[in-house]
Design a protein around this motif. Sequence first.
Motif, PDB file in Angstrom:
ATOM      1  N   GLU A 134       0.854  -1.184   0.000  1.00 37.92           N
ATOM      2  CA  GLU A 134       0.000   0.000   0.000  1.00 37.92           C
ATOM      3  C   GLU A 134       0.888   1.231   0.000  1.00 37.92           C
ATOM      4  OE1 GLU A 134      -3.383   0.499   2.493  1.00 37.92           O
ATOM      5  OE2 GLU A 134      -3.670  -1.667   2.638  1.00 37.92           O
ATOM      6  N   ARG A 135       0.529   2.171  -0.842  1.00 34.39           N
ATOM      7  CA  ARG A 135       1.276   3.421  -0.922  1.00 34.39           C
ATOM      8  C   ARG A 135       0.384   4.560  -0.454  1.00 34.39           C
ATOM      9  NH1 ARG A 135       3.067   0.122  -4.754  1.00 34.39           N
ATOM     10  NH2 ARG A 135       5.314  -0.072  -4.929  1.00 34.39           N
ATOM     11  N   SER A 136       1.012   5.549   0.124  1.00 36.36           N
ATOM     12  CA  SER A 136       0.244   6.723   0.542  1.00 36.36           C
ATOM     13  C   SER A 136      -0.260   7.432  -0.714  1.00 36.36           C
ATOM     14  CB  SER A 136       1.127   7.674   1.347  1.00 36.36           C
ATOM     15  OG  SER A 136       2.094   8.275   0.491  1.00 36.36           O
ATOM     16  N   PRO A 137      -1.318   8.207  -0.586  1.00 33.32           N
ATOM     17  CA  PRO A 137      -1.801   8.958  -1.749  1.00 33.32           C
ATOM     18  C   PRO A 137      -0.721   9.862  -2.351  1.00 33.32           C
ATOM     19  CG  PRO A 137      -3.438   9.009   0.003  1.00 33.32           C
ATOM     20  CD  PRO A 137      -2.190   8.363   0.574  1.00 33.32           C
ATOM     21  N   GLU A 138       0.118  10.440  -1.500  1.00 32.11           N
ATOM     22  CA  GLU A 138       1.179  11.321  -1.985  1.00 32.11           C
ATOM     23  C   GLU A 138       2.219  10.544  -2.788  1.00 32.11           C
ATOM     24  OE1 GLU A 138       0.381  11.077   1.339  1.00 32.11           O
ATOM     25  OE2 GLU A 138      -0.890  12.866   1.442  1.00 32.11           O
ATOM     26  N   LEU A 183       1.829   7.597  -4.273  1.00 37.57           N
ATOM     27  CA  LEU A 183       1.204   7.117  -5.502  1.00 37.57           C
ATOM     28  C   LEU A 183       1.105   8.235  -6.535  1.00 37.57           C
ATOM     29  CD1 LEU A 183      -0.170   4.839  -7.044  1.00 37.57           C
ATOM     30  CD2 LEU A 183      -2.327   5.530  -5.963  1.00 37.57           C
ATOM     31  N   LYS A 184       0.709   9.419  -6.097  1.00 35.17           N
ATOM     32  CA  LYS A 184       0.587  10.558  -7.013  1.00 35.17           C
ATOM     33  C   LYS A 184       1.939  10.910  -7.635  1.00 35.17           C
ATOM     34  CE  LYS A 184      -0.949  15.339  -7.265  1.00 35.17           C
ATOM     35  NZ  LYS A 184      -1.501  16.490  -6.529  1.00 35.17           N
ATOM     36  N   ALA A 185       2.994  10.923  -6.828  1.00 37.12           N
ATOM     37  CA  ALA A 185       4.333  11.261  -7.334  1.00 37.12           C
ATOM     38  C   ALA A 185       4.825  10.211  -8.333  1.00 37.12           C
ATOM     39  CB  ALA A 185       5.319  11.403  -6.169  1.00 37.12           C
ATOM     40  N   LEU A 186       4.616   8.934  -8.005  1.00 39.70           N
ATOM     41  CA  LEU A 186       5.055   7.868  -8.913  1.00 39.70           C
ATOM     42  C   LEU A 186       4.257   7.885 -10.211  1.00 39.70           C
ATOM     43  CD1 LEU A 186       5.568   4.975  -6.336  1.00 39.70           C
ATOM     44  CD2 LEU A 186       7.356   6.218  -7.583  1.00 39.70           C
ATOM     45  N   MET A 187       2.960   8.101 -10.108  1.00 37.00           N
ATOM     46  CA  MET A 187       2.128   8.166 -11.316  1.00 37.00           C
ATOM     47  C   MET A 187       2.531   9.362 -12.182  1.00 37.00           C
ATOM     48  SD  MET A 187       0.280   5.511 -11.353  1.00 37.00           S
ATOM     49  CE  MET A 187      -0.952   5.845 -12.571  1.00 37.00           C
ATOM     50  N   HIS A 188       2.873  10.468 -11.545  1.00 37.70           N
ATOM     51  CA  HIS A 188       3.322  11.655 -12.289  1.00 37.70           C
ATOM     52  C   HIS A 188       4.592  11.332 -13.079  1.00 37.70           C
ATOM     53  CE1 HIS A 188       3.909  15.866 -13.238  1.00 37.70           C
ATOM     54  NE2 HIS A 188       5.143  15.776 -12.784  1.00 37.70           N
ATOM     55  N   ARG A 189       5.529  10.656 -12.424  1.00 40.78           N
ATOM     56  CA  ARG A 189       6.768  10.252 -13.113  1.00 40.78           C
ATOM     57  C   ARG A 189       6.461   9.351 -14.303  1.00 40.78           C
ATOM     58  NH1 ARG A 189      12.114   9.848 -10.594  1.00 40.78           N
ATOM     59  NH2 ARG A 189      12.141  11.044  -8.689  1.00 40.78           N
ATOM     60  N   LEU A 190       5.592   8.360 -14.089  1.00 43.19           N
ATOM     61  CA  LEU A 190       5.255   7.439 -15.182  1.00 43.19           C
ATOM     62  C   LEU A 190       4.538   8.145 -16.321  1.00 43.19           C
ATOM     63  CD1 LEU A 190       4.157   4.165 -13.370  1.00 43.19           C
ATOM     64  CD2 LEU A 190       6.226   4.568 -14.710  1.00 43.19           C
ATOM     65  N   ASN A 191       3.682   9.088 -15.993  1.00 40.69           N
ATOM     66  CA  ASN A 191       3.000   9.850 -17.053  1.00 40.69           C
ATOM     67  C   ASN A 191       3.994  10.644 -17.890  1.00 40.69           C
ATOM     68  OD1 ASN A 191       0.453   8.904 -16.370  1.00 40.69           O
ATOM     69  ND2 ASN A 191       0.028  10.605 -14.989  1.00 40.69           N
ATOM     70  N   ARG A 192       5.003  11.216 -17.220  1.00 44.56           N
ATOM     71  CA  ARG A 192       6.034  11.947 -17.956  1.00 44.56           C
ATOM     72  C   ARG A 192       6.834  11.006 -18.853  1.00 44.56           C
ATOM     73  NH1 ARG A 192       9.504  15.143 -14.037  1.00 44.56           N
ATOM     74  NH2 ARG A 192      10.519  15.759 -15.965  1.00 44.56           N
ATOM     75  N   ILE A 193       7.168   9.832 -18.333  1.00 41.41           N
ATOM     76  CA  ILE A 193       7.911   8.840 -19.122  1.00 41.41           C
ATOM     77  C   ILE A 193       7.074   8.388 -20.308  1.00 41.41           C
ATOM     78  CG2 ILE A 193       8.885   6.502 -19.080  1.00 41.41           C
ATOM     79  CD1 ILE A 193       9.576   7.099 -16.057  1.00 41.41           C
TER      80      ILE A 193
END
Length: 103
Positions: free
Chosen positions: A16-20, A22-32
């Motif tokens: 389980e990841r915190s919302p923060e 998860l948001k940061a990791l998803m942001h990185r993946l979206n940029r990639i």
Amino acid sequence: MNEEEKVCPCKMREKERSPEELKALMHRLNRIEGQVRGIKRMLENNAYCTDIIVQVMAATAALNAFNREILSEHIKICVVDDIRDGKDEVVDDLVNTVRRLMK
């Protein structure tokens, strides 16, 4: 082969990841993902080879940074918690993961 061996290891473990986080990791993946789409467009538009290579290197560096972030959190939380719980086999798992990352 017993039932346990038939189950994919990735289905047996979750984190389980915190919302923060998860948001940061998803942001990185979206940029990639955007970088990869850009590389595809460059190829479709007949961009010069070295220009494409430079963009691929940038996407690779971004993926490597993503891996470092995930690995860092894994060590700080998952590995430490498992060791505290007496699950020393997590060290072998970590060594194997690092070995695969360094290929």
